[in-house]
Design a protein around this motif. Structure first.
Motif, mmCIF file in Angstrom:
data_model
loop_
_atom_site.group_PDB
_atom_site.id
_atom_site.type_symbol
_atom_site.label_atom_id
_atom_site.label_comp_id
_atom_site.label_asym_id
_atom_site.label_seq_id
_atom_site.Cartn_x
_atom_site.Cartn_y
_atom_site.Cartn_z
ATOM 1 N N GLY A 1 0.795 -1.216 0.000
ATOM 2 C CA GLY A 1 0.000 0.000 0.000
ATOM 3 C C GLY A 1 0.831 1.272 0.000
ATOM 4 O O GLY A 1 0.305 2.363 -0.239
ATOM 5 N N GLN A 2 2.156 1.156 0.264
ATOM 6 C CA GLN A 2 3.014 2.332 0.301
ATOM 7 C C GLN A 2 3.567 2.715 -1.066
ATOM 8 O O GLN A 2 4.158 3.781 -1.232
ATOM 9 C CB GLN A 2 4.193 2.075 1.256
ATOM 10 N N ILE A 3 3.383 1.822 -2.060
ATOM 11 C CA ILE A 3 4.003 2.049 -3.363
ATOM 12 C C ILE A 3 3.501 3.329 -4.014
ATOM 13 O O ILE A 3 4.275 4.102 -4.592
ATOM 14 C CB ILE A 3 3.760 0.829 -4.279
ATOM 15 N N THR A 4 2.189 3.577 -3.944
ATOM 16 C CA THR A 4 1.638 4.761 -4.610
ATOM 17 C C THR A 4 2.137 6.060 -3.981
ATOM 18 O O THR A 4 2.160 7.101 -4.638
ATOM 19 C CB THR A 4 0.097 4.733 -4.565
ATOM 20 N N ASN A 5 2.553 5.999 -2.706
ATOM 21 C CA ASN A 5 3.076 7.186 -2.038
ATOM 22 C C ASN A 5 4.562 7.397 -2.294
ATOM 23 O O ASN A 5 5.046 8.528 -2.284
ATOM 24 C CB ASN A 5 2.835 7.089 -0.531
ATOM 25 N N ASN A 6 5.272 6.280 -2.500
ATOM 26 C CA ASN A 6 6.719 6.368 -2.717
ATOM 27 C C ASN A 6 7.168 5.165 -3.538
ATOM 28 O O ASN A 6 7.056 4.022 -3.099
ATOM 29 C CB ASN A 6 7.460 6.400 -1.379
ATOM 30 N N GLY A 7 7.699 5.432 -4.737
ATOM 31 C CA GLY A 7 8.092 4.347 -5.635
ATOM 32 C C GLY A 7 9.230 3.502 -5.127
ATOM 33 O O GLY A 7 9.461 2.397 -5.650
ATOM 34 N N LEU A 8 9.986 3.967 -4.110
ATOM 35 C CA LEU A 8 11.092 3.171 -3.581
ATOM 36 C C LEU A 8 10.616 1.876 -2.940
ATOM 37 O O LEU A 8 11.401 0.937 -2.783
ATOM 38 C CB LEU A 8 11.887 3.992 -2.561
ATOM 39 N N PHE A 9 9.341 1.814 -2.565
ATOM 40 C CA PHE A 9 8.829 0.600 -1.935
ATOM 41 C C PHE A 9 8.601 -0.532 -2.933
ATOM 42 O O PHE A 9 8.344 -1.669 -2.524
ATOM 43 C CB PHE A 9 7.524 0.902 -1.182
#
Length: 303
Positions: free
Chosen positions: A86-94
Motif C-alpha cells: 500500500g506504500q508504493i503509490t506514495n513512494n516508488g522506492l517501496f
C-alpha cells in the motif's frame, strides 16, 4: 573411493596423460591460479544464456508489481497483499522492497538452487570436471571458487530486483523521503543506503542455501537432480519454520531470518536480526562446506 589428495596433487583417478601434463609443466597450487580460475568461473557463469534469463525474470517481478499497482483503479486493500504494497503509490522506492518480499520465499531460492546445484554436477555431467582438476589448483580451492562464483550470482540477483524496483518505481510513482516503520522520516539518500543494506541482508540469507547446493552438487553427476534437491531443501525449511509445533527448531533453520530485514527500516537500525542471520548462515556455510570438501576430496573423478 580413493584417499583424499593433497592440494595441487593429481587425483588417484587421473589418467597418465593428465599426470604427465602436470609433471611436465611443473604446475603447483598458486594463489594466482586460484584468482585466474575464479575470474574464469564468474565470466563463464555470466556468459550463460540461462543466467541472463533468470536475472531478466527476476527484474520483471518488480516491473509487474509496479505496473499492476499503477493501472489498478481499486488500489490496494489494507491488510491484503505483501507488506508495504500500500506504500508504493506514495513512494516508488517501496516497489523494490515489495518485490524482495515476494521473491525471497520462492523465486530467489529457485534461481540460486539452479546455480549452486550446477557447480560441480554440471561440470561432471559435461565431462569438464577432470580438466578443471588439471589446473594448478587443489580440490578445496576449486570448491571455494565455485562457492564464490555462486555467491556472486546471489549478489547480482538481489541487486537486479532492488535496482529494477527503484527504476520502475521512480518512473511510475512519486519518489521522496521515506517514512520508516518507527515513524521517522529519512532522506532519499539514506533510504537508498538502507535499500542496499536490505540487499546485503538478502544476499547473506542465500549463502547458507548456496553451501547446501554446493554439497548436494558433489553427490551426483546429474545437475538437474542437484538443482531440484537444493530448491526442495529451501521449501522444506520454510514449511518447517511455519509450524508452531516446531518452535524449538525454528532458530536452527537457515530460512528462519530470511524476511526479518524490516528491522533495517527502523530508527535507529535494529541490527539483532542481521547479526543472528549472519551467524546462522556462517554456520551452514561451515558445516555444508566441510561436508562438500569431505565428499569431493575423496571422489573419483572419471568425467
Amino acid at each position: 573411493m580413493g584417499a583424499a589428495p593433497d592440494e595441487g596433487e593429481s587425483t588417484p583417478s587421473a589418467s597418465p596423460a593428465r599426470e604427465g601434463s602436470a609433471a611436465s609443466t611443473g604446475t603447483r597450487t598458486t594463489p594466482s591460479a586460484g584468482w585466474a580460475l575464479l575470474g574464469s568461473e564468474i565470466s563463464v557463469l555470466f556468459r550463460r544464456r540461462r543466467t541472463w534469463v533468470m536475472l531478466i525474470a527476476l527484474a520483471a517481478i518488480p516491473i509487474l508489481i509496479a505496473v499492476a499497482v499503477r493501472i489498478s483503479s481499486a488500489g490496494s486493500t489494507p491488510g491484503r497483499g505483501p507488506a508495504f504494497l500500500g506504500q508504493i503509490t506514495n513512494n516508488g522506492l517501496f516497489v523494490g522492497l515489495v518485490a524482495l518480499i515476494i521473491c525471497v520465499p520462492l523465486f530467489l531460492p529457485l534461481t540460486v538452487g539452479v546455480v549452486a546445484g550446477d557447480t560441480i554436477a554440471g561440470e561432471a555431467s559435461s565431462g569438464t570436471l577432470r580438466y578443471l582438476l588439471v589446473a594448478p589448483v587443489g580440490r578445496g580451492r576449486l570448491l571455494l571458487v565455485k562457492f564464490v562464483a555462486a555467491a556472486t550470482f546471489c549478489v547480482a540477483a538481489t541487486l537486479v530486483i532492488v535496482i529494477a524496483g527503484a527504476a520502475i518505481g521512480a518512473a511510475l510513482f512519486p519518489v521522496g523521503p521515506v517514512t520508516l516503520l518507527s515513524g521517522d522520516t529519512v532522506s532519499l539518500g539514506e533510504a537508498g543506503v538502507r535499500a542496499l543494506l536490505i540487499a546485503a541482508y538478502v544476499t547473506l540469507s542465500l549463502l547458507g542455501l548456496t553451501a547446501i547446493g554446493l554439497f548436494i552438487s558433489t553427490l551426483t553427476d546429474i545437475p538437474v537432480g542437484a538443482m531440484a534437491a537444493t530448491v526442495v531443501f529451501a521449501i522444506i525449511s520454510q514449511v518447517l519454520d511455519s509450524l508452531p509445533q516446531l518452535d524449538w527448531l525454528h532458530p536452527w533453520l537457515f530460512t528462519h531470518y530470511w524476511l526479518n530485514f524490516a528491522d533495517l527500516l527502523r530508527q535507529p537500525i535494529d541490527w539483532s536480526s542481521f547479526g543472528s542471520n549472519a551467524l546462522l548462515q556462517l554456520a551452514y556455510i561451515a558445516v555444508f562446506g566441510a561436508l562438500a570438501y569431505g565428499r569431493f576430496s575423496t571422489k573419483d573423478v572419471l568425467s
